[in-house]
Scaffold this motif. Structure first.
Motif, PDB file in Angstrom:
ATOM      1  N   GLU A   1       0.827  -1.209   0.000  1.00  0.00           N
ATOM      2  CA  GLU A   1       0.000   0.000   0.000  1.00  0.00           C
ATOM      3  C   GLU A   1       0.863   1.260   0.000  1.00  0.00           C
ATOM      4  OE1 GLU A   1      -3.960  -1.869   2.204  1.00  0.00           O
ATOM      5  OE2 GLU A   1      -2.482  -0.741   3.375  1.00  0.00           O
ATOM      6  N   ASP A   2       2.024   1.211   0.651  1.00  0.00           N
ATOM      7  CA  ASP A   2       2.944   2.354   0.632  1.00  0.00           C
ATOM      8  C   ASP A   2       3.509   2.593  -0.763  1.00  0.00           C
ATOM      9  OD1 ASP A   2       2.577   2.817   3.327  1.00  0.00           O
ATOM     10  OD2 ASP A   2       4.405   1.740   3.951  1.00  0.00           O
ATOM     11  N   ASN A   3       3.781   1.506  -1.485  1.00  0.00           N
ATOM     12  CA  ASN A   3       4.388   1.609  -2.810  1.00  0.00           C
ATOM     13  C   ASN A   3       3.374   1.724  -3.931  1.00  0.00           C
ATOM     14  OD1 ASN A   3       7.009   1.396  -1.773  1.00  0.00           O
ATOM     15  ND2 ASN A   3       6.948  -0.841  -1.839  1.00  0.00           N
ATOM     16  N   SER A   4       2.111   1.546  -3.622  1.00  0.00           N
ATOM     17  CA  SER A   4       1.064   1.590  -4.646  1.00  0.00           C
ATOM     18  C   SER A   4      -0.108   2.398  -4.093  1.00  0.00           C
ATOM     19  CB  SER A   4       0.626   0.167  -5.011  1.00  0.00           C
ATOM     20  OG  SER A   4      -0.443   0.179  -5.918  1.00  0.00           O
ATOM     21  N   GLN A   5      -0.149   3.649  -4.455  1.00  0.00           N
ATOM     22  CA  GLN A   5      -1.179   4.532  -3.927  1.00  0.00           C
ATOM     23  C   GLN A   5      -2.578   4.063  -4.325  1.00  0.00           C
ATOM     24  OE1 GLN A   5      -0.268   8.505  -5.198  1.00  0.00           O
ATOM     25  NE2 GLN A   5       1.503   8.690  -3.843  1.00  0.00           N
ATOM     26  N   SER A   6      -3.522   4.374  -3.465  1.00  0.00           N
ATOM     27  CA  SER A   6      -4.945   4.047  -3.640  1.00  0.00           C
ATOM     28  C   SER A   6      -5.201   2.547  -3.751  1.00  0.00           C
ATOM     29  CB  SER A   6      -5.536   4.769  -4.860  1.00  0.00           C
ATOM     30  OG  SER A   6      -4.942   4.347  -6.067  1.00  0.00           O
ATOM     31  N   THR A   7      -4.333   1.740  -3.130  1.00  0.00           N
ATOM     32  CA  THR A   7      -4.498   0.285  -3.153  1.00  0.00           C
ATOM     33  C   THR A   7      -5.229  -0.195  -1.906  1.00  0.00           C
ATOM     34  OG1 THR A   7      -2.544  -0.107  -4.511  1.00  0.00           O
ATOM     35  CG2 THR A   7      -3.271  -1.929  -3.146  1.00  0.00           C
ATOM     36  N   PHE A   8      -6.149  -1.127  -2.114  1.00  0.00           N
ATOM     37  CA  PHE A   8      -6.975  -1.682  -1.044  1.00  0.00           C
ATOM     38  C   PHE A   8      -6.843  -3.191  -1.070  1.00  0.00           C
ATOM     39  CE2 PHE A   8     -11.121  -3.693  -0.151  1.00  0.00           C
ATOM     40  CZ  PHE A   8     -11.292  -3.329   1.170  1.00  0.00           C
ATOM     41  N   VAL A   9      -6.590  -3.799   0.103  1.00  0.00           N
ATOM     42  CA  VAL A   9      -6.426  -5.259   0.208  1.00  0.00           C
ATOM     43  C   VAL A   9      -7.381  -5.793   1.268  1.00  0.00           C
ATOM     44  CG1 VAL A   9      -4.836  -7.164   0.706  1.00  0.00           C
ATOM     45  CG2 VAL A   9      -3.976  -5.085  -0.415  1.00  0.00           C
ATOM     46  N   SER A  10      -8.056  -6.885   0.949  1.00  0.00           N
ATOM     47  CA  SER A  10      -8.920  -7.535   1.947  1.00  0.00           C
ATOM     48  C   SER A  10      -8.905  -9.041   1.726  1.00  0.00           C
ATOM     49  CB  SER A  10     -10.357  -7.004   1.867  1.00  0.00           C
ATOM     50  OG  SER A  10     -10.920  -7.259   0.585  1.00  0.00           O
ATOM     51  N   PHE A  11      -9.218  -9.789   2.794  1.00  0.00           N
ATOM     52  CA  PHE A  11      -9.264 -11.252   2.754  1.00  0.00           C
ATOM     53  C   PHE A  11     -10.656 -11.722   3.132  1.00  0.00           C
ATOM     54  CE2 PHE A  11      -4.824 -10.255   3.573  1.00  0.00           C
ATOM     55  CZ  PHE A  11      -4.165 -11.088   2.687  1.00  0.00           C
ATOM     56  N   HIS A  12     -11.092 -12.798   2.477  1.00  0.00           N
ATOM     57  CA  HIS A  12     -12.449 -13.309   2.678  1.00  0.00           C
ATOM     58  C   HIS A  12     -12.405 -14.828   2.716  1.00  0.00           C
ATOM     59  CE1 HIS A  12     -13.811  -9.210   1.626  1.00  0.00           C
ATOM     60  NE2 HIS A  12     -12.740  -9.257   0.864  1.00  0.00           N
ATOM     61  N   GLN A  13     -13.102 -15.411   3.703  1.00  0.00           N
ATOM     62  CA  GLN A  13     -13.033 -16.855   3.920  1.00  0.00           C
ATOM     63  C   GLN A  13     -14.216 -17.575   3.304  1.00  0.00           C
ATOM     64  OE1 GLN A  13     -12.166 -17.963   7.944  1.00  0.00           O
ATOM     65  NE2 GLN A  13     -12.656 -20.125   7.625  1.00  0.00           N
ATOM     66  N   MET A  14     -13.931 -18.696   2.656  1.00  0.00           N
ATOM     67  CA  MET A  14     -14.976 -19.540   2.092  1.00  0.00           C
ATOM     68  C   MET A  14     -15.682 -20.286   3.219  1.00  0.00           C
ATOM     69  SD  MET A  14     -12.915 -21.223  -1.141  1.00  0.00           S
ATOM     70  CE  MET A  14     -11.865 -20.203  -2.189  1.00  0.00           C
ATOM     71  N   GLN A  15     -16.892 -20.724   2.950  1.00  0.00           N
ATOM     72  CA  GLN A  15     -17.661 -21.478   3.938  1.00  0.00           C
ATOM     73  C   GLN A  15     -17.246 -22.944   3.860  1.00  0.00           C
ATOM     74  OE1 GLN A  15     -21.846 -20.647   4.242  1.00  0.00           O
ATOM     75  NE2 GLN A  15     -21.631 -18.608   3.363  1.00  0.00           N
ATOM     76  N   THR A  16     -16.217 -23.270   4.592  1.00  0.00           N
ATOM     77  CA  THR A  16     -15.641 -24.610   4.595  1.00  0.00           C
ATOM     78  C   THR A  16     -15.803 -25.240   5.972  1.00  0.00           C
ATOM     79  OG1 THR A  16     -13.502 -23.702   5.234  1.00  0.00           O
ATOM     80  CG2 THR A  16     -13.912 -23.959   2.886  1.00  0.00           C
ATOM     81  N   PRO A  17     -15.593 -26.560   6.090  1.00  0.00           N
ATOM     82  CA  PRO A  17     -15.620 -27.196   7.410  1.00  0.00           C
ATOM     83  C   PRO A  17     -14.617 -26.558   8.361  1.00  0.00           C
ATOM     84  CG  PRO A  17     -15.680 -28.852   5.684  1.00  0.00           C
ATOM     85  CD  PRO A  17     -15.417 -27.539   5.012  1.00  0.00           C
ATOM     86  N   ILE A  18     -14.851 -26.712   9.647  1.00  0.00           N
ATOM     87  CA  ILE A  18     -13.976 -26.148  10.674  1.00  0.00           C
ATOM     88  C   ILE A  18     -12.554 -26.678  10.499  1.00  0.00           C
ATOM     89  CG2 ILE A  18     -13.559 -26.010  13.172  1.00  0.00           C
ATOM     90  CD1 ILE A  18     -16.578 -26.214  13.555  1.00  0.00           C
ATOM     91  N   HIS A  19     -11.591 -25.782  10.714  1.00  0.00           N
ATOM     92  CA  HIS A  19     -10.162 -26.087  10.605  1.00  0.00           C
ATOM     93  C   HIS A  19      -9.700 -26.306   9.165  1.00  0.00           C
ATOM     94  CE1 HIS A  19     -10.307 -26.166  14.885  1.00  0.00           C
ATOM     95  NE2 HIS A  19     -10.936 -27.315  14.961  1.00  0.00           N
ATOM     96  N   GLU A  20     -10.513 -25.851   8.217  1.00  0.00           N
ATOM     97  CA  GLU A  20     -10.084 -25.804   6.828  1.00  0.00           C
ATOM     98  C   GLU A  20     -10.289 -24.373   6.351  1.00  0.00           C
ATOM     99  OE1 GLU A  20     -12.043 -28.780   4.500  1.00  0.00           O
ATOM    100  OE2 GLU A  20     -10.968 -30.420   5.454  1.00  0.00           O
ATOM    101  N   TYR A  21      -9.326 -23.864   5.569  1.00  0.00           N
ATOM    102  CA  TYR A  21      -9.328 -22.442   5.262  1.00  0.00           C
ATOM    103  C   TYR A  21      -9.203 -22.193   3.763  1.00  0.00           C
ATOM    104  CZ  TYR A  21      -8.440 -22.381  10.254  1.00  0.00           C
ATOM    105  OH  TYR A  21      -8.533 -22.595  11.613  1.00  0.00           O
ATOM    106  N   GLY A  22     -10.340 -21.927   3.142  1.00  0.00           N
ATOM    107  CA  GLY A  22     -10.358 -21.472   1.760  1.00  0.00           C
ATOM    108  C   GLY A  22     -10.424 -19.953   1.782  1.00  0.00           C
ATOM    109  N   ILE A  23      -9.446 -19.296   1.163  1.00  0.00           N
ATOM    110  CA  ILE A  23      -9.319 -17.846   1.269  1.00  0.00           C
ATOM    111  C   ILE A  23      -9.345 -17.195  -0.107  1.00  0.00           C
ATOM    112  CG2 ILE A  23      -7.849 -15.940   2.049  1.00  0.00           C
ATOM    113  CD1 ILE A  23      -9.011 -17.566   4.343  1.00  0.00           C
ATOM    114  N   VAL A  24     -10.027 -16.057  -0.171  1.00  0.00           N
ATOM    115  CA  VAL A  24      -9.991 -15.187  -1.349  1.00  0.00           C
ATOM    116  C   VAL A  24      -9.313 -13.891  -0.940  1.00  0.00           C
ATOM    117  CG1 VAL A  24     -11.323 -13.959  -3.091  1.00  0.00           C
ATOM    118  CG2 VAL A  24     -12.164 -16.140  -2.210  1.00  0.00           C
ATOM    119  N   CYS A  25      -8.254 -13.523  -1.652  1.00  0.00           N
ATOM    120  CA  CYS A  25      -7.599 -12.234  -1.439  1.00  0.00           C
ATOM    121  C   CYS A  25      -8.036 -11.296  -2.565  1.00  0.00           C
ATOM    122  CB  CYS A  25      -6.082 -12.373  -1.436  1.00  0.00           C
ATOM    123  SG  CYS A  25      -5.209 -10.794  -1.290  1.00  0.00           S
TER     124      CYS A  25
END
Length: 289
Positions: free
Chosen positions: A137-161
């Motif tokens: 974000e410091d090197n790329s102005q107006s940049t936004f980052v967020s993470f979102h988790q898929m609806q998976t069973p507990i202790h499994e992590y499907g992630i969308v960045c």
């Protein structure tokens, strides 16, 4: 890191046979100097393929690129798609292939049934990842980052960045699945950055730099198309209460998996190649109606 690149060493020992070449991209210097980004190009028996590798360590990035080039070559020779196909991985080829198949499965379930992703609060993100985001974000102005988790069973992590330049209207998505949240967060972030950098620099300059991956500039990957973006965006940025209140009743159950061992020993050009190819398929995949 000396023992992290057996596939690369094998390819280099057969450089002439495979017409092997590597390309290192320069975008990390401008956006995230901690990363290394390479492609490996091979061509043998009239079949060409290319692999991409991005990592915090140069040797690991090169090995990832080499492995993916072999994977794509095998997929072309054997006439099979690359989803759930792996010759190597973070722990093993089987686990890598399984995680990739599940990643695509859960993503498809979200799109088919319009299930929202759960926004991950920054307090749950490991500090080293937060530092990388801050540097980007410091090197790329107006940049936004967020993470979102898929609806998976507990202790499994499907992630969308999701990474977006809000002024240039440039976006990129990265996906990951594993049984470790930190690993999935980092993998999805690292996957999203190269496309973001390439597409942003295309917007900033009318002259295509030789340091940019032309495939990304000429033909966007499927997950960066406008049609896919319009499908997934409403599921990522939903009402905050809905997104953050995980309902156990909506968790998507893990599907039945089928593991296929890939016989590559009939291919003389891959004799003694240090790989263990495997493909993991969803046995009873649900079809959107």
């Amino acid at each position: 890191m000396a023992n992290t690149n057996p596939i690369t060493k094998w390819l280099i020992s057969r450089k002439e046979l495979f017409n092997l070449s590597f390309t290192q991209y320069g975008w990390p210097e401008r956006y995230l100097p901690a990363l290394y980004d390479y492609t490996a190009q091979i061509s043998v028996n009239g079949i060409s393929s290319q692999g991409r590798g991005t990592d915090l360590f140069a040797e690991v990035a090169i090995e990832k690129a080499s492995a993916e080039a072999i994977e794509r070559y095998l997929c072309k020779v054997l006439k099979m798609d690359s989803v759930g196909f792996s010759v190597s991985g973070f722990v093993s080829a089987i686990e890598h292939a399984k995680f990739e198949a599940l990643e695509r499965y859960y993503l498809n379930r979200h799109l088919c049934h319009k299930l929202p992703f759960y926004r991950i609060d920054e307090s749950a993100i490991e500090s080293s990842i937060v530092q990388m985001i801050g540097q980007l974000e410091d090197n790329s102005q107006s940049t936004f980052v967020s993470f979102h988790q898929m609806q998976t069973p507990i202790h499994e992590y499907g992630i969308v960045c999701f990474i977006e330049d809000t002024k240039l209207n440039v976006f990129s998505l990265g996906f990951a699945f594993s049984k470790n949240l930190e690993h999935s967060l980092k993998k999805s972030f690292v996957e999203a950055i190269p496309n973001f950098a390439a597409l942003k620099e295309k917007e900033l300059s009318s002259t295509i730099s030789n340091s940019l991956p032309n495939i990304l500039l000429e033909n966007k990957p499927w997950h960066l198309s406008q049609s896919f973006y319009s499908q997934i965006l409403p599921l990522i940025f939903v009402d905050s209460e809905l997104s953050n209140s995980k309902s156990e009743n909506k968790i998507v159950e893990e599907p039945e998996l089928e593991t296929l061992q890939i016989n590559f020993y009939t291919l003389p050009e891959l004799k003694d190649c240090p790989i263990d190819p495997v493909k993991v398929c969803i046995r009873k995949n649900e079809v959107c109606k």
